[in-house]
Design an enzyme around this catalytic site. Structure first.
Site, mmCIF file in Angstrom:
data_model
loop_
_atom_site.group_PDB
_atom_site.id
_atom_site.type_symbol
_atom_site.label_atom_id
_atom_site.label_comp_id
_atom_site.label_asym_id
_atom_site.label_seq_id
_atom_site.Cartn_x
_atom_site.Cartn_y
_atom_site.Cartn_z
ATOM 1 N N SER A 11 6.298 -2.740 6.000
ATOM 2 C CA SER A 11 6.355 -4.190 6.136
ATOM 3 C C SER A 11 7.509 -4.550 7.053
ATOM 4 O O SER A 11 8.542 -3.863 7.081
ATOM 5 C CB SER A 11 6.568 -4.851 4.771
ATOM 6 O OG SER A 11 6.852 -6.234 4.908
ATOM 7 N N TYR A 55 11.383 -5.508 -2.769
ATOM 8 C CA TYR A 55 10.202 -5.166 -1.963
ATOM 9 C C TYR A 55 10.623 -4.662 -0.581
ATOM 10 O O TYR A 55 10.135 -3.632 -0.104
ATOM 11 C CB TYR A 55 9.314 -6.397 -1.827
ATOM 12 C CG TYR A 55 8.109 -6.208 -0.933
ATOM 13 C CD1 TYR A 55 6.947 -5.604 -1.410
ATOM 14 C CD2 TYR A 55 8.119 -6.648 0.395
ATOM 15 C CE1 TYR A 55 5.840 -5.432 -0.601
ATOM 16 C CE2 TYR A 55 7.010 -6.488 1.210
ATOM 17 C CZ TYR A 55 5.882 -5.882 0.715
ATOM 18 O OH TYR A 55 4.785 -5.714 1.528
#
Length: 248
Positions: free
Chosen positions: A143, A157
């Site tokens: 990501s 995350y």
């Protein structure tokens, strides 16, 4: 050689788009899911209706026994895995680092990091020419959060995706001489359901004006990048991480 692809967390979003595109490019596809059997079954039916070959297998990619079963079932029903896409991921509710509880941290790291290690282990054992394999390809879905940090929202995350980037580079070097290429993609803000998991289903619309391309991305655009890295146009590419983030 028959091309068999296993995609973790592929009943929806980027994983589902990757499964469809892979099937259209001739791969036999293992769709992996944890809970949503209906979505996985519908995706499998769509692939079969288009003339492709696919199975749907329930397994928790963060559990070693489940992962071993997932790969064994794929071997038995489709053939030996030649391509792995580690895509499964979890995003918790937005909060600051000081408010992240240990159970949440453990869930995020188990799903987003440990699952990638477990699946890579199973894939390398099958693919490595050092152990009689025919080689293979791995793509890890990271990501842009790994670069940006997700301050005030999802530092856990973001950190998990930073670990995925390091895994990608390290494993690529470790198995480069064994016929295995390992690369990654770093999606930016993409129109998927994961934002609802973080408590903000409209997050892409809120942030897209800050993207140089002035829009959020589509799962299919990430899938195209993944299939490029798996395909014949990237045979000299390993240890690379491709940003698919609209310039963000």
């Amino acid at each position: 050689m028959k091309e068999v692809i296993l995609i973790t967390g592929s009943s929806r979003g980027i994983g589902a788009a990757t499964a469809l595109l892979a099937a259209r490019q001739g791969y036999a596809v293992c769709i992996n899911y944890v809970r949503d059997a209906q979505a996985a079954g519908a995706l499998r039916a769509r692939i079969v209706a288009e003339g492709g070959e696919a199975i749907a297998v329930q397994a928790d990619a963060g559990d070693a026994q489940d992962v071993a079963r997932l790969f064994a079932e794929t071997d038995a029903r489709l053939g030996t895995v030649t391509a792995l896409v580690n895509n499964v991921g979890v995003l918790e509710q937005k909060c600051r680092l000081v408010d992240i509880a240990v159970p949440r941290l453990e869930r995020v790291l188990r799903t987003n990091v440990i699952s990638y290690f477990l699946c890579c282990q199973q894939a390398v054992r099958r693919m490595s020419t050092a152990t009689g394999g025919q080689g293979g390809r791995i793509v890890n879905v990271s990501s842009a959060a790994a670069r940006l940090g997700s301050a005030g929202e999802y530092i856990d995350y973001a950190a998990s995706k930073g670990a995925v980037d390091t895994l990608t580079v390290g494993l690529a070097k470790e198995v480069a001489a064994e016929g295995i290429r390992v690369n990654g993609v770093r999606p930016g803000i993409i129109y998927t359901d994961i934002h609802a998991s973080g408590g903000e289903p409209g997050r892409v619309a809120r942030l897209e004006s800050g993207v140089p391309m002035q829009r959020g991305g589509q799962p299919e655009e990430v899938a195209e990048a993944i299939l490029y890295l798996l395909g014949p146009g990237a045979t000299y590419v390993t240890g690379s991480i491709l940003d698919v983030a609209g310039g963000r």
